[in-house]
Design a protein around this motif. Structure first.
Motif: not given
Length: 721
Positions: A321-331, A390-399
């Motif tokens: 979903q985020l990929r689709a939204a960001l792509t639509k915004q030109g990312y 709309t971008n993810p948030v986090g306190r550490e890298w967990r992806w």
């Protein structure tokens, strides 16, 4: 409780809505078109001639309320209404909680609430402003003996929380949790137990859809049972009914299925509702804490509902979903957690229409600048964020993590592809287009927090190896990462506030020790030998009058440069704050703040009133007294941005040297030897310095003025006149 009443025809076995629809949809008989006497025959002929009717949705029988901070709860509420009507034939009215009177809850047969939780300036987890009264009413009424435990006995409800686990268990969906408990205390019957959507899991959409589907099935099943009860055609118990159980108790979970809520419909059973059963919300036991950690009040964790998260396998940061939204915004999304986008200033300079403030202050070629980030995630949710949170948030890298070499290669490739698409655009200069295909600069400030990426050191080193300069912006929450960075062409730290209280209100950081991290990040700059920058974003009415407090922070990092920029208003679509165009300072306001900061700094260092002693003060150099550390170096009126610089070493013989010798920098990096910022500086052009008639606009470019009408512009111009 609130059972839908049947018509006399229903009770006597007459034609129901369902059978009438089936009859209307059936093909006409052989004699259906023959004339018949009377109105009844004519009506039947007309009905037979019409196309088959769609099954009618159930009449409005309740309400969906939403309290939204960033727009997520609002969007999901409308999606829920559509899903219930189209998939389950249940029609409910969708209403913003801000326009709803909680006193009307007693008249609603079904109420579904989608509610976000917002952390206010004091650090309290509260409902968004639009739902503040609804939640307050529920909390006060649930503890008011005049209402009692039967007040909402004819109302069924369900709550879906929109939250983020990164803010800690105690704050995670706290508003939704409290409202759910209070509605139950008032006698409301749960259609489905509360579900906690977790933004940080990256699967909130999946969690929501699972919850909505289960909710629709239960609502439809309950309606069917109630119709059966009313017509005497079924002895099935009412939805949620149980024997010998206090209201709100939980039935034993069957193997492989989530628990279901059962409630005693008798007055005695309802009166048995106690704080021990539902939880007071003031004191939590071990079971409450376990539910919080699970992310849902249901025995089935919302992590599991969202598609499973077992096995410890790391997920991708960017959801479909985020990929689709960001792509639509030109990312252009790189791998699973990075992105690149073409800056409007890149497009402008390709057409010979001027460069950004970095061109004016530091000499970058905007048409050869690549705007990117290796991490779309951030540890803050700033009120002025132009990504609308709309971008993810986090306190550490967990992806999952993509390797640096792949990301750099992909970023350059995607950037070149976007440059190539500018071919044929009116005004694009062929020589600029050719140069644009060979990027020389990388602004690591697109969105998110670049230094969260575990291989950020390798990432920037690879850019330097390709002779691409780096302008890296960090949000001052990862001091150790700053310390471990290799040489950066220009390293920024965002200094959005000067006090803990203001920083909390503006940046909305996830870390509880955010101020210590902030101070540590500024202090880490002192040990850097290359160019360092404090980046201040001014928000009128929030931090634009704190010059004296900002002056105190300068000693922590001793930055080479201080950029001060007015916030950019990106519309109200994020809903994360009540910022408007009134919070956007004018360029003159930003300049005055810069002057005030220099004055405050002089006062702090010298212990005297610089303004009062100005007449008998020493000569000015760089716009400030000769002994002052910092001077007024540059301005870019179009970007509403100014630059303060240390006089040592950037003011040489009365001339500013804020531009960068990029080739020299690359040579110094490649040598592997230690070097300092004064080894790669160049003179600043006259049109960029403070007070220049050009206001920072390169006279070699073509100025294109657009007519802009925004609040207060005419009054401001009249005041000047």
């Amino acid at each position: 409780m609130g059972a839908k009443q049947s018509s006399p025809a229903d009770a006597s076995g007459g034609e129901t809505d369902a059978s009438a629809s089936a009859r209307a949809a059936a093909p006409p008989s052989a004699g259906a078109t023959k004339p018949r006497a009377g109105l009844d025959a004519a009506a039947r002929d007309l009905s037979a001639a019409l196309p088959a009717a769609e099954p009618a949705a159930a009449p409005v029988g309740g309400r969906i309320l939403f309290g939204s901070q960033t727009g997520t709860a609002r969007r999901l509420a409308h999606k829920l209404a559509n899903s219930l009507e189209t998939r389950h034939g249940v029609r409910l009215e969708t209403t913003d909680a801000s326009g709803y009177d909680p006193e009307d809850l007693v008249r609603e047969p079904v109420v579904l609430v989608l509610l976000s939780t917002y952390e206010d300036a004091e650090g309290n987890a509260v409902a968004p402003e639009s739902a503040r009264w609804l939640c307050r009413w529920a909390e006060e009424s649930a503890r008011d003996e005049r209402f009692g435990a039967l007040h909402l006995k004819d109302t069924r409800f369900a709550v879906f929380g929109c939250g983020n686990r990164e803010y800690g268990a105690a704050r995670f969906n706290a508003a939704a949790r409290r409202l759910d408990q209070d509605l139950a205390r008032l006698g409301g019957e749960r259609v489905l137990r509360r579900a906690d959507g977790d933004e940080s899991s990256g699967r909130m959409e999946e969690q929501f859809h699972e919850w909505a589907d289960k909710l629709g099935e239960r609502l439809k099943k309950a309606e069917t049972r109630e119709k059966g009860d009313a017509s005497g055609a079924s002895d099935a118990p009412r939805f949620g009914a149980g024997k010998g159980r206090p209201r709100g108790s939980v039935a034993k979970k069957d193997e492989g299925s989530p628990t279901s809520v059962v409630a005693d419909d008798t007055a005695e059973g309802r009166a048995y509702d106690t704080e021990e059963e539902e939880g007071s919300g003031d004191e939590r036991g071990e079971d409450d804490d376990a539910a919080l950690e699970a992310g849902s009040e249901d025995d089935m964790d919302m992590e599991d509902i969202g598609g499973g998260g077992g096995g410890g396998e790391r997920r991708e940061m960017v959801t479909p979903q985020l990929r689709a939204a960001l792509t639509k915004q030109g990312y252009k999304i790189l791998g699973s957690h990075s992105g690149v986008k073409l800056c409007r200033w890149t497009k402008a300079q390709l057409r010979g229409r001027g460069g950004c403030y970095k061109h004016s202050f530091y000499g970058i070629e905007s048409h050869r600048c690549m705007e990117a980030t290796p991490s779309l995630a951030c540890a803050n949710k700033c009120v002025f964020c132009w990504r609308h949170h709309t971008n993810p948030v986090g306190r550490e890298w967990r992806w999952q993590m993509d390797d640096a070499e792949t990301l750099v290669t992909s970023a350059i490739s995607e950037h070149k592809g976007m440059i190539k698409q500018m071919k044929g655009v009116p005004g694009v200069l062929p020589e600029r287009l050719a140069e644009g295909m060979d990027p020389r600069h990388c602004a690591l400030s697109l969105v998110g927090e670049p230094i969260m990426y575990p291989e950020i050191d390798k990432f920037v080193s690879l850019l330097h190896a390709k002779r691409i300069s780096t302008f890296l912006v960090t949000n001052a929450q990862f001091p150790d990462a700053i310390t471990n960075l290799p040489p950066i062409t220009q390293l920024y730290v965002s200094v959005d506030a000067a006090t803990p209280e203001t920083l909390k209100a503006i940046d909305r950081p996830l870390f509880g020790d955010y101020w210590d991290r902030f101070v540590g990040s500024l202090t880490a700059l002192r040990d850097k030998n290359q160019r360092t920058v404090y980046r201040l974003t001014l928000v009128a009415g929030w931090n634009a009058s704190d010059a004296a407090e900002y002056a105190k922070l300068i000693d922590l990092g001793k930055p080479d440069l201080i950029e001060i920029k007015g916030m950019t208003y990106c519309g109200a679509t994020s809903g994360a704050s009540n910022l408007t165009m009134k919070n956007v300072p004018y360029h003159d306001d930003v300049k005055k703040f810069g002057e005030a900061l220099c004055t405050a700094r002089i006062n702090l260092v010298s212990g005297r009133d610089a303004e009062k002693d100005a007449a008998e003060d020493e000569p000015l150099t760089g716009g400030t007294p000769r002994s002052a550390e910092y001077g007024l170096a540059c301005e870019h009126a179009h970007s509403c941005c100014i630059l303060l610089a240390r006089k040592d070493p950037y003011l040489v013989d009365g001339k500013w040297h804020t531009w960068i010798d990029y080739e020299k920098f690359q040579e110094l990096v490649a040598s592997g030897e230690p070097f300092t910022s004064d080894q790669y500086m160049l003179p600043t052009p006259h049109w960029s310095v403070w007070g220049a008639e050009e206001g920072g606009f390169d006279p070699g470019e073509t100025r294109v003025r657009k007519v802009r009408n925004h609040p207060g512009k005419e009054k401001k111009e009249e005041a000047k006149a």
